[in-house]
Design a protein around this motif. Structure first.
Motif, PDB file in Angstrom:
ATOM      1  N   THR A  61       0.844  -1.206   0.000  1.00  0.00           N
ATOM      2  CA  THR A  61       0.000   0.000   0.000  1.00  0.00           C
ATOM      3  C   THR A  61       0.874   1.249   0.000  1.00  0.00           C
ATOM      4  N   ALA A  62       1.992   1.182   0.694  1.00  0.00           N
ATOM      5  CA  ALA A  62       2.906   2.330   0.737  1.00  0.00           C
ATOM      6  C   ALA A  62       3.576   2.535  -0.615  1.00  0.00           C
ATOM      7  N   GLU A  63       3.997   1.434  -1.251  1.00  0.00           N
ATOM      8  CA  GLU A  63       4.612   1.541  -2.576  1.00  0.00           C
ATOM      9  C   GLU A  63       3.654   2.220  -3.536  1.00  0.00           C
ATOM     10  N   ARG A  64       2.425   1.765  -3.504  1.00  0.00           N
ATOM     11  CA  ARG A  64       1.413   2.285  -4.431  1.00  0.00           C
ATOM     12  C   ARG A  64       1.149   3.760  -4.173  1.00  0.00           C
ATOM     13  N   GLN A  65       1.098   4.141  -2.912  1.00  0.00           N
ATOM     14  CA  GLN A  65       0.758   5.526  -2.614  1.00  0.00           C
ATOM     15  C   GLN A  65       1.936   6.486  -2.776  1.00  0.00           C
ATOM     16  N   PHE A  66       3.105   6.055  -2.328  1.00  0.00           N
ATOM     17  CA  PHE A  66       4.236   6.983  -2.287  1.00  0.00           C
ATOM     18  C   PHE A  66       5.210   6.791  -3.437  1.00  0.00           C
ATOM     19  N   ARG A  67       5.201   5.603  -4.062  1.00  0.00           N
ATOM     20  CA  ARG A  67       6.218   5.359  -5.081  1.00  0.00           C
ATOM     21  C   ARG A  67       5.566   4.892  -6.376  1.00  0.00           C
ATOM     22  N   TYR A  68       5.865   3.669  -6.799  1.00  0.00           N
ATOM     23  CA  TYR A  68       5.357   3.155  -8.066  1.00  0.00           C
ATOM     24  C   TYR A  68       4.500   1.916  -7.818  1.00  0.00           C
ATOM     25  N   PRO A  69       3.786   1.450  -8.866  1.00  0.00           N
ATOM     26  CA  PRO A  69       3.077   0.177  -8.692  1.00  0.00           C
ATOM     27  C   PRO A  69       4.024  -0.909  -8.182  1.00  0.00           C
ATOM     28  N   THR A  70       3.473  -1.806  -7.385  1.00  0.00           N
ATOM     29  CA  THR A  70       4.290  -2.825  -6.723  1.00  0.00           C
ATOM     30  C   THR A  70       5.189  -3.607  -7.668  1.00  0.00           C
ATOM     31  N   GLU A  71       4.661  -3.953  -8.836  1.00  0.00           N
ATOM     32  CA  GLU A  71       5.426  -4.816  -9.739  1.00  0.00           C
ATOM     33  C   GLU A  71       6.258  -4.027 -10.752  1.00  0.00           C
ATOM     34  N   TYR A  72       6.309  -2.711 -10.615  1.00  0.00           N
ATOM     35  CA  TYR A  72       7.084  -1.906 -11.547  1.00  0.00           C
ATOM     36  C   TYR A  72       8.575  -2.169 -11.352  1.00  0.00           C
ATOM     37  N   GLY A  73       9.269  -2.329 -12.482  1.00  0.00           N
ATOM     38  CA  GLY A  73      10.679  -2.729 -12.405  1.00  0.00           C
ATOM     39  C   GLY A  73      11.667  -1.583 -12.366  1.00  0.00           C
ATOM     40  N   GLY A  74      11.368  -0.530 -11.616  1.00  0.00           N
ATOM     41  CA  GLY A  74      12.325   0.566 -11.495  1.00  0.00           C
ATOM     42  C   GLY A  74      13.422   0.214 -10.502  1.00  0.00           C
ATOM     43  N   GLN A  75      14.613   0.733 -10.752  1.00  0.00           N
ATOM     44  CA  GLN A  75      15.730   0.424  -9.856  1.00  0.00           C
ATOM     45  C   GLN A  75      15.775   1.441  -8.717  1.00  0.00           C
ATOM     46  N   LYS A  76      15.907   0.937  -7.476  1.00  0.00           N
ATOM     47  CA  LYS A  76      15.979   1.850  -6.329  1.00  0.00           C
ATOM     48  C   LYS A  76      17.415   1.963  -5.843  1.00  0.00           C
ATOM     49  N   PRO A  77      17.795   3.144  -5.346  1.00  0.00           N
ATOM     50  CA  PRO A  77      19.155   3.285  -4.834  1.00  0.00           C
ATOM     51  C   PRO A  77      19.323   2.587  -3.482  1.00  0.00           C
ATOM     52  N   LYS A  78      20.588   2.426  -3.078  1.00  0.00           N
ATOM     53  CA  LYS A  78      20.874   1.726  -1.819  1.00  0.00           C
ATOM     54  C   LYS A  78      20.382   2.487  -0.598  1.00  0.00           C
ATOM     55  N   THR A  79      20.151   3.800  -0.757  1.00  0.00           N
ATOM     56  CA  THR A  79      19.701   4.598   0.390  1.00  0.00           C
ATOM     57  C   THR A  79      18.215   4.398   0.685  1.00  0.00           C
ATOM     58  N   ALA A  80      17.491   3.745  -0.238  1.00  0.00           N
ATOM     59  CA  ALA A  80      16.047   3.573  -0.053  1.00  0.00           C
ATOM     60  C   ALA A  80      15.766   2.688   1.161  1.00  0.00           C
TER      61      ALA A  80
END
Lengths: 151, 337
Positions: free
Chosen positions: B142-161
Motif C-alpha cells: 500500500t505504501a509503494e502504491r501511494q508513495f512510489r510506483y506500482p508494486t510490480e514496476y521494475g524501477g531500480q531503487k538506490p541503496k539509500t532507499a
C-alpha cells in the motif's frame, strides 16, 4: 555543535554517509541484461522469418509483440521488478520495460475497477513516454519534411 | 504540572502498558525478530483481495492479539488512538468503524506509533480515559502504491532507499499495574534540513530524531547513560550513523546504547536496501521485542524515538523539501507485586 551538521551544510555533509551507487557494475549489468533481451529479440525475428516465411520487416511486429507478452507475464508472476532492480536501465529501456510499466499499473489499480481503475491508470507511468515520443516524432517529421523540400 | 522543560511530558500518575499485540507480513516473519510477533502471514495479501484490505487485516489481528493477551473485552476500551500511512488514514478509520468505539485518528507518518501512545497516556493521566488502545499499521504494497510506483514496476531503487515494513502493532495502556510503566514522552518539532530525495528518508529524518533526543536530555537533565537502550524508528543504515554523529557533536555519545528498529527487524542479507521503515516498523519492534526484553529484565529503562518523514509525493514533485518529525516515549520496568 560545529558547522558540519548546520542546517545549511547538512545536505553536503550527509553525502559522505550515503552509500555510493556502483556505476561501473550497474552499467555492466544493464549492458548484459539489455543485450540479452535484444538477443532474444533477434532470435525471435529469425524464428518468425524461418518458420512463417516473414520478411525481416514483417517479422518486426510479431517479435515486439512476443517480447511484450513475455514481459507482461513476468510482471504478473512478480519477476520483472526483481529483474529491474538488478538490471536498471537494461530492463527499463527495451520495449519490455514499457510493457512492465503498463502491466504493473494495470495490476495495481485492478481493485478500483476496470474503467476508472485499470483503464484510467494504465498509462500512469508510460504516458510521459508516449507524450514525448509523439512530440519528438512530430518535430523530427516536420524537420525532415522541411529539409526535403529545401534541398 | 506534567510538562517539564520545553517539550517533555513526565507522567505524574502511574501509567502502564498492560498488553501488546503484533501482526506482520512474510519478510518480517523471516527476519531475526520472527519469534517475537504474535501473528505472521507468509504472503503479502494476508488472505485478502487487495493490499488495503491486507493492511486492515494486520491492524485487526494486532488488536485481537493485544486484547486476547490482556484477557479483556474490547468494549472496555475508552478510546482508540490509531494511525497509518495511507491517505485519509483509511486503515485506521475502517478498522475503527468495525470496532464502534470512541476513536482519535492520528497522522505523524512513521512517528504515529509513539504519537498515539504518548497521547493515549496523556488522556489517561488527565482522567479522560481509563483504558486506551494505541495502534498503528503499515504495509509494503500500500505504501509503494501511494508513495512510489506500482508494486510490480521494475524501477531500480538506490541503496539509500528503505523498505516499508508490513505489520501492525497495538498496545493497551491503563493505570492497572504491570511491569512496564510509561514514564515520559517528548513531543517532537517538525524539522526540515532540505532533504528532497524520497529514496533517502534516513538522512531526512536524522535531524528530527537528533532534535527530539537532545531536547529530551536537556528537559529532564538526563544523559545517555540513564538509558539501557535508545531505539529510533526507521533511520536505517544511512540515518543511524548521522544521528549518532550529530549527538556526539553535542557531547552525547549514544553509540553503545542506540539501535534502530529498521535495522533490527531484518537480516542484513534480506532485500530491503538500507533497512525497514513505516509506522509498523517501530511499532512491531517495540511492542514485540523491546517491551518483552524490558519485561524480562534485560533493560531497566528504554526510550523509543519514532521517526516520521512527513512526505507527500505531490509536494516532492512541486520541488518542496521533506519535513520530518520524531516523538519519543520512555518505558521503565517496575517490579510486579
Amino acid at each position: 555543535m560545529s558547522d558540519k551538521f548546520d542546517q545549511k551544510q547538512y545536505q553536503n555533509t550527509i553525502k559522505t554517509y550515503q552509500p555510493k551507487p556502483n556505476y561501473l557494475a550497474n552499467c555492466i549489468k544493464a549492458f548484459i541484461v539489455g543485450g540479452l533481451i535484444c538477443v532474444i529479440g533477434e532470435a525471435l525475428t529469425d524464428f518468425y522469418m524461418k518458420v512463417f516465411d516473414f520478411s525481416e520487416k514483417e517479422a518486426g511486429n510479431p517479435t515486439v509483440t512476443t517480447l511484450i507478452l513475455i514481459a507482461a507475464l513476468m510482471t504478473g508472476f512478480g519477476v520483472y521488478d526483481k529483474l529491474g532492480q538488478f538490471a536498471g536501465a537494461g530492463s527499463a529501456v527495451p520495449v519490455t520495460g514499457f510493457a512492465n510499466s503498463i502491466t504493473s499499473a494495470a495490476l495495481e489499480h485492478k481493485s478500483e475497477g476496470l474503467v476508472l481503475g485499470v483503464a484510467t491508470n494504465l498509462f500512469k507511468l508510460a504516458g510521459s513516454v508516449i507524450v514525448f515520443g509523439v512530440v519528438a516524432a512530430y518535430i523530427l517529421g516536420m524537420l525532415r519534411y522541411a529539409l526535403q523540400h529545401m534541398f | 504540572m506534567a510538562k517539564i522543560g520545553k517539550q517533555t511530558w513526565l507522567y505524574n500518575q502511574q501509567i502502564y502498558v498492560n498488553s501488546t499485540g503484533t501482526a506482520v507480513g512474510p519478510l518480517e516473519a523471516q527476519g531475526p525478530l520472527s519469534n517475537t510477533f504474535d501473528k505472521k502471514y507468509d504472503e503479502l495479501h494476508c488472505n485478502q483481495d487487495n493490499w488495503e484490505l491486507a493492511e486492515r487485516q494486520l491492524m485487526k489481528d494486532s488488536i485481537d492479539a493485544c486484547m486476547q493477551r490482556a484477557g479483556k473485552d474490547k468494549s472496555g476500551i475508552d478510546v482508540i488512538l490509531a494511525g497509518d500511512l495511507l491517505n485519509q488514514n483509511v486503515t485506521s478509520n475502517y478498522v475503527a468503524k468495525e470496532l464502534g468505539l470512541p476513536f482519535l485518528c492520528m497522522f505523524g507518518a512513521c512517528s504515529s506509533s509513539m504519537e498515539t501512545l504518548a497521547t493515549g497516556a496523556a488522556l489517561i493521566e488527565g482522567g479522560f480515559a481509563a483504558q486506551a488502545l494505541a495502534v498503528v499499521s503499515s504495509h509494503n504494497a500500500t505504501a509503494e502504491r501511494q508513495f512510489r510506483y506500482p508494486t510490480e514496476y521494475g524501477g531500480q531503487k538506490p541503496k539509500t532507499a528503505t523498505f516499508t515494513v508490513t505489520g501492525s502493532g497495538a498496545a493497551l495502556i491503563s493505570k492497572e499495574k504491570s511491569s512496564i510503566r510509561i514514564e515520559a514522552a517528548t513531543i517532537g518539532r517538525v524539522m526540515d534540513y532540505g532533504a528532497t530525495d524520497p529514496f533517502d528518508m534516513g538522512s531526512a529524518m536524522a535531524p528530527a530524531a537528533y532534535d527530539t533526543i537532545k531536547t529530551h536530555f536537556s528537559d529532564l537533565g538526563r544523559m545517555p547513560g540513564d538509558y539501557d537502550l535508545i531505539a529510533t524508528g526507521d533511520l536505517s543504515g544511512v540515518g543511524t550513523p548521522i544521528l549518532r554523529d550529530m549527538l556526539k557533536e553535542d557531547g552525547y555519545d549514544v553509540d553503545e546504547i542506540h539501535n534502530d528498529c529498521g535495522l533490527m527487524i531484518y537480516h542484513s542479507d534480506q532485500p530491503v536496501f538500507s533497512g525497514g521503515s513505516g509506522c509498523g516498523c517501530s511499532a512491531v519492534v517495540t511492542y514485540g521485542k523491546l517491551l518483552s526484553d524490558l519485561e524480562d529484565g534485560i533493560y531497566k529503562r528504554i526510550m523509543v524515538v519514532a521517526t516520521g518523514a512527513l512526505m507527500s509525493p505531490t509536494m516532492v514533485q512541486q520541488k518542496e523539501t521533506i519535513p520530518t518529525i520524531a516523538h519519543a516515549v520512555v518505558f521503565v520496568r517496575e517490579e510486579e507485586e
